[in-house]
Design a protein around this motif. Structure first.
Motif, short mmCIF file in Angstrom:
data_model
loop_
_atom_site.label_atom_id
_atom_site.label_comp_id
_atom_site.label_asym_id
_atom_site.label_seq_id
_atom_site.Cartn_x
_atom_site.Cartn_y
_atom_site.Cartn_z
N SER A 121 68.87 68.97 71.21
CA SER A 121 67.62 68.25 70.94
C SER A 121 67.83 66.74 71.04
O SER A 121 66.93 66.01 71.45
N HIS A 129 65.57 64.29 73.22
CA HIS A 129 64.99 63.09 72.62
C HIS A 129 65.40 61.86 73.41
O HIS A 129 64.57 61.00 73.70
N ASN A 151 61.88 61.10 66.42
CA ASN A 151 63.31 61.34 66.25
C ASN A 151 63.57 62.33 65.12
O ASN A 151 64.40 63.23 65.25
N PHE A 175 62.82 65.92 66.35
CA PHE A 175 63.85 66.49 67.21
C PHE A 175 65.18 66.66 66.48
O PHE A 175 65.94 67.56 66.81
#
Length: 189
Positions: A90, A94, A121, A124
């Protein structure tokens, strides 16, 4: 008259059976968002380094539109669906989104978006990895913001039309992540 009715029924049946499939991902012809019917505007493949297939992206709009600026600035619901074709941490997803934001917004716009970027942020960071077959949905809701769902679960809504427009620019902006993907989303490929 009866022949005309039969022909119309057959044509309708063949259109509904002709849902788009790309890289093994079946894309819905239409969906509903915020009480608005959306149609598949277009779709494309995101690759990395020209060879690694990362995801299939699909863009849904209230009506088909090939004008990227009009789509970005529209005051209507819009949806981008990312169907993952490989496992991606992730953090890397991101970072990729951040690169797209940086490439398509000015320094002052990016600075103004920092609180919303921190929210993204956090979303994710809560998911360690998106896997092959997972779906990331970004719903752009005018007056509300960007609703992010990962793996079929609503994660959060990041407020503001400014953030929604900036996110759409990742795929539709002047410096989109991929010109081929942009053309596909705009239905021109």
């Amino acid at each position: 008259m009866r022949k005309l009715l039969v022909a119309a029924c057959l044509a309708t049946a063949s259109l509904s059976a002709a849902a788009l499939e790309l890289q093994g991902v079946k894309l819905e012809d239409a969906t509903k968002l915020a009480n608005t019917e959306l149609v598949l505007n277009g779709a494309g493949l995101r690759t990395k380094f020209g060879i690694a297939k990362v995801y299939v992206a699909a863009l849904y709009l209230p009506q088909k539109n090939a004008n990227a600026d009009a789509i970005i600035n529209a005051n209507t619901p819009r949806r981008i669906v990312l169907s993952m074709l490989r496992d991606v941490e992730s953090e890397k997803l991101h970072d990729s989104l951040m690169d797209g934001l940086k490439d398509n917004t000015s320094e002052s716009e990016l600075a103004a978006l920092q609180p919303k970027i921190r929210e993204m942020n956090a979303i994710f960071s809560s998911v360690k990895e998106v896997n092959k077959g997972d779906v990331v949905t970004l719903d752009f809701l005018p007056g509300k913001g960007t609703q992010i769902s990962l793996k079929g679960q609503l994660k959060d809504v990041i407020g503001g039309d400014d953030f929604a427009k900036a996110m759409l620019k990742i795929w539709l902006g002047k410096n989109a992540v991929s010109n081929d993907l942009k053309a596909g989303l705009l239905g021109s490929k």
